[in-house]
Write a protein that holds these residues in place. Structure first.
Motif, mmCIF file in Angstrom:
data_model
loop_
_atom_site.group_PDB
_atom_site.id
_atom_site.type_symbol
_atom_site.label_atom_id
_atom_site.label_comp_id
_atom_site.label_asym_id
_atom_site.label_seq_id
_atom_site.Cartn_x
_atom_site.Cartn_y
_atom_site.Cartn_z
ATOM 1 N N GLU A 149 0.819 -1.215 0.000
ATOM 2 C CA GLU A 149 0.000 0.000 0.000
ATOM 3 C C GLU A 149 0.853 1.266 0.000
ATOM 4 O OE1 GLU A 149 -3.708 2.085 2.454
ATOM 5 O OE2 GLU A 149 -2.722 0.304 3.255
ATOM 6 N N ALA A 150 1.856 1.333 0.858
ATOM 7 C CA ALA A 150 2.680 2.546 0.941
ATOM 8 C C ALA A 150 3.431 2.781 -0.359
ATOM 9 C CB ALA A 150 3.653 2.423 2.111
ATOM 10 N N GLU A 151 3.965 1.727 -0.940
ATOM 11 C CA GLU A 151 4.704 1.839 -2.199
ATOM 12 C C GLU A 151 3.811 2.356 -3.311
ATOM 13 O OE1 GLU A 151 6.267 -1.395 -5.474
ATOM 14 O OE2 GLU A 151 6.613 -1.839 -3.352
ATOM 15 N N VAL A 152 2.605 1.788 -3.410
ATOM 16 C CA VAL A 152 1.666 2.183 -4.452
ATOM 17 C C VAL A 152 1.139 3.594 -4.197
ATOM 18 C CG1 VAL A 152 -0.626 1.707 -5.414
ATOM 19 C CG2 VAL A 152 1.018 -0.151 -5.098
ATOM 20 N N ALA A 153 0.896 3.942 -2.944
ATOM 21 C CA ALA A 153 0.388 5.268 -2.607
ATOM 22 C C ALA A 153 1.360 6.359 -3.036
ATOM 23 C CB ALA A 153 0.118 5.366 -1.114
ATOM 24 N N ALA A 154 2.650 6.112 -2.883
ATOM 25 C CA ALA A 154 3.645 7.106 -3.270
ATOM 26 C C ALA A 154 3.618 7.345 -4.779
ATOM 27 C CB ALA A 154 5.032 6.639 -2.838
ATOM 28 N N VAL A 155 3.460 6.270 -5.558
ATOM 29 C CA VAL A 155 3.387 6.402 -7.014
ATOM 30 C C VAL A 155 2.099 7.101 -7.421
ATOM 31 C CG1 VAL A 155 3.342 5.148 -9.208
ATOM 32 C CG2 VAL A 155 4.807 4.347 -7.347
ATOM 33 N N MET A 160 -0.852 11.817 -9.579
ATOM 34 C CA MET A 160 -1.915 12.809 -9.434
ATOM 35 C C MET A 160 -1.369 14.232 -9.450
ATOM 36 S SD MET A 160 -4.732 11.204 -9.474
ATOM 37 C CE MET A 160 -3.865 10.167 -10.657
ATOM 38 N N ARG A 161 -0.102 14.392 -9.068
ATOM 39 C CA ARG A 161 0.533 15.705 -9.156
ATOM 40 C C ARG A 161 0.995 16.016 -10.577
ATOM 41 N NH1 ARG A 161 3.269 14.057 -4.239
ATOM 42 N NH2 ARG A 161 5.106 13.601 -5.529
ATOM 43 N N GLY A 162 0.927 15.019 -11.438
ATOM 44 C CA GLY A 162 1.349 15.205 -12.821
ATOM 45 C C GLY A 162 2.825 14.969 -13.037
ATOM 46 N N GLU A 163 3.507 14.375 -12.072
ATOM 47 C CA GLU A 163 4.946 14.145 -12.174
ATOM 48 C C GLU A 163 5.275 12.869 -12.936
ATOM 49 O OE1 GLU A 163 6.185 14.133 -8.129
ATOM 50 O OE2 GLU A 163 5.675 16.248 -7.788
ATOM 51 N N LEU A 164 4.306 11.953 -13.051
ATOM 52 C CA LEU A 164 4.497 10.695 -13.759
ATOM 53 C C LEU A 164 3.398 10.530 -14.800
ATOM 54 C CD1 LEU A 164 5.196 8.265 -10.758
ATOM 55 C CD2 LEU A 164 6.900 9.339 -12.244
ATOM 56 N N ASP A 165 3.712 9.831 -15.880
ATOM 57 C CA ASP A 165 2.694 9.495 -16.858
ATOM 58 C C ASP A 165 1.686 8.564 -16.203
ATOM 59 O OD1 ASP A 165 1.875 9.243 -19.894
ATOM 60 O OD2 ASP A 165 1.912 7.199 -19.073
ATOM 61 N N PHE A 166 0.395 8.930 -16.289
ATOM 62 C CA PHE A 166 -0.616 8.154 -15.566
ATOM 63 C C PHE A 166 -0.690 6.719 -16.063
ATOM 64 C CE2 PHE A 166 -4.895 6.448 -15.077
ATOM 65 C CZ PHE A 166 -5.052 6.569 -13.703
ATOM 66 N N ASP A 259 -7.159 -0.541 -23.497
ATOM 67 C CA ASP A 259 -6.502 0.746 -23.255
ATOM 68 C C ASP A 259 -6.826 1.269 -21.859
ATOM 69 O OD1 ASP A 259 -5.499 0.700 -25.830
ATOM 70 O OD2 ASP A 259 -7.200 1.817 -26.657
ATOM 71 N N VAL A 260 -5.861 1.953 -21.280
ATOM 72 C CA VAL A 260 -6.045 2.542 -19.952
ATOM 73 C C VAL A 260 -6.980 3.746 -20.042
ATOM 74 C CG1 VAL A 260 -4.879 3.839 -18.126
ATOM 75 C CG2 VAL A 260 -3.851 1.747 -19.035
ATOM 76 N N VAL A 261 -7.911 3.834 -19.087
ATOM 77 C CA VAL A 261 -8.752 5.032 -18.973
ATOM 78 C C VAL A 261 -7.927 6.083 -18.255
ATOM 79 C CG1 VAL A 261 -10.865 6.009 -18.010
ATOM 80 C CG2 VAL A 261 -10.872 3.675 -18.903
ATOM 81 N N GLY A 262 -7.399 6.999 -19.043
ATOM 82 C CA GLY A 262 -6.535 8.039 -18.502
ATOM 83 C C GLY A 262 -7.043 9.413 -18.835
ATOM 84 N N ARG A 263 -6.131 10.347 -18.882
ATOM 85 C CA ARG A 263 -6.473 11.762 -19.047
ATOM 86 C C ARG A 263 -7.250 12.035 -20.330
ATOM 87 N NH1 ARG A 263 -1.930 16.570 -18.428
ATOM 88 N NH2 ARG A 263 -3.027 18.206 -19.613
ATOM 89 N N ALA A 264 -6.774 11.522 -21.452
ATOM 90 C CA ALA A 264 -7.445 11.782 -22.731
ATOM 91 C C ALA A 264 -8.800 11.101 -22.792
ATOM 92 C CB ALA A 264 -6.564 11.310 -23.889
ATOM 93 N N THR A 265 -8.880 9.902 -22.250
ATOM 94 C CA THR A 265 -10.142 9.161 -22.280
ATOM 95 C C THR A 265 -11.222 9.873 -21.492
ATOM 96 O OG1 THR A 265 -8.919 7.087 -22.459
ATOM 97 C CG2 THR A 265 -11.231 6.938 -21.803
ATOM 98 N N ALA A 291 -4.113 15.479 -11.708
ATOM 99 C CA ALA A 291 -3.638 15.941 -13.008
ATOM 100 C C ALA A 291 -4.285 15.183 -14.164
ATOM 101 C CB ALA A 291 -2.116 15.799 -13.083
ATOM 102 N N ASN A 292 -4.679 13.932 -13.939
ATOM 103 C CA ASN A 292 -5.318 13.180 -15.026
ATOM 104 C C ASN A 292 -6.748 13.637 -15.289
ATOM 105 O OD1 ASN A 292 -6.221 12.042 -12.573
ATOM 106 N ND2 ASN A 292 -6.665 10.091 -13.562
#
Length: 334
Positions: A149-155, A160-166, A259-265, A291-292
């Motif tokens: 949980e902690a590992e996934v929460a950090a990612v 959500m801050r937009g620092e990583l590709d969703f 396909d992933v439901v992301g920002r564009a979707t 950010a997504n």
């Protein structure tokens, strides 16, 4: 907020509209913790109204008060602001915040919404799910079963801050779920997620008027489906977790199907559903927190950042900082 907390939907007075062709609705509200604070806030808001009115005289604004009834934890006032030329709502918000900056009211909230959205005959609501419609991030709750949980929460936080590709981050986070039994989905849905306060009231404020309510999520449809059905939502879309069966039963593979439901979707679904319900995107309110959700809020006539990350706050038309979704109904005249 109960349904009785609101007046009838706000409508623009004819005489006000004739005198001021460009109009916006201002809502000033104060979140309170007890009856004593409520009484003090009422006096404070009355003083704030006078200060704001004087400040706005510099831009030739005319005001008409539209107060709301006090509720259990807040007091609010609504005002129509009229001008001869269209006013940028963000600039007006900045002016209001500057005018009220001298007030000792740390909980004072201001929202400004164009009348073009407020006076629409039909509207549509579209929301993000994780940390918006519900309080939790579903993938973190699933990952807790794998001790990650902690590992996934950090990612998740970085995405959500937009620092990583969703999309890339979602694939990486899903890999931590590989090998978990299918039963963890039911456990999370029944025991580890909860509706955000005011979510049901906001949804009902649209449904009672025959307006569609939709959600689109970067989470997972297996958890979302029961929630959407319970709320009787008109449409919902989310990622699908892949499963496989072995001698120990059905389990998660750590992958998503398609396909992933992301920002564009999210923006695409807004456009698709608005067209399906024959509602102009101008009359759609979109609510999200990360950010997504940027493209979805940009595609909507009214974008609301809900307890959101900085990137979304900067782009949104309205920022709600208190964790009650029914405040979105208040500031949009419902």
């Amino acid at each position: 907020m109960s349904e009785s907390s609101f007046h009838a939907p706000v409508s623009l007075p004819e005489e006000f509209s004739a005198a001021c062709p460009a109009t916006t609705l201002v809502t000033i509200y104060h979140v309170l913790s007890d009856e004593k604070q409520r009484r003090a806030a009422q006096e404070q808001l009355d003083a704030a109204v006078e200060i704001v009115t004087k400040s706005l005289s510099a831009v030739s604004c005319n005001w008409q008060e539209h107060p709301t009834a006090p509720h259990e934890h807040w007091v609010a006032h609504r005002f129509w602001v009229g001008t001869t030329e269209k006013v940028n709502t963000k600039e007006l918000l900045t002016l209001l915040e500057t005018a009220l900056s001298g007030q000792q009211a740390s909980n004072l909230r201001i929202a400004v919404v164009s009348s073009e959205h407020i006076t629409a005959e039909r509207r549509m609501l579209i929301m993000d799910v994780d940390s918006t419609l519900i309080n939790e991030e579903v993938i973190e709750q699933l990952a807790a079963h794998a001790g990650k949980e902690a590992e996934v929460a950090a990612v998740t936080e970085a995405a959500m801050r937009g620092e990583l590709d969703f999309e890339e981050s979602l694939h990486a986070r899903c890999l931590t779920l590989a090998g978990l039994p299918l039963g963890v989905i039911e456990d999370v849905q029944q025991n580890r997620v909860s509706l955000t306060p005011g979510a049901t009231e906001l949804v009902r404020s649209y449904q009672d008027r025959g307006w569609p309510v939709c959600v689109v999520s970067g989470g997972f449809v297996q958890v979302l489906k029961p929630i959407a059905e319970a709320l009787e939502l008109d449409r919902y879309e989310a990622n699908v977790l892949e499963t496989e069966r072995d001698r120990n039963g059905e389990q998660l593979t750590g992958r998503v199907i398609g396909d992933v439901v992301g920002r564009a979707t999210k923006a695409k679904m807004l456009q698709q559903w608005a067209e399906e319900f024959n509602i102009s995107p101008t009359h759609v309110m979109a609510i999200g927190d990360g950010a997504n959700d940027l493209d979805m809020l940009a595609a909507a006539g009214l974008g609301v950042a809900f307890c959101a990350k900085p990137a979304l706050k900067e782009a949104a038309d309205v920022v709600l900082r208190d964790r009650r979704l029914d405040l979105a109904a208040l500031v949009t005249g419902l």
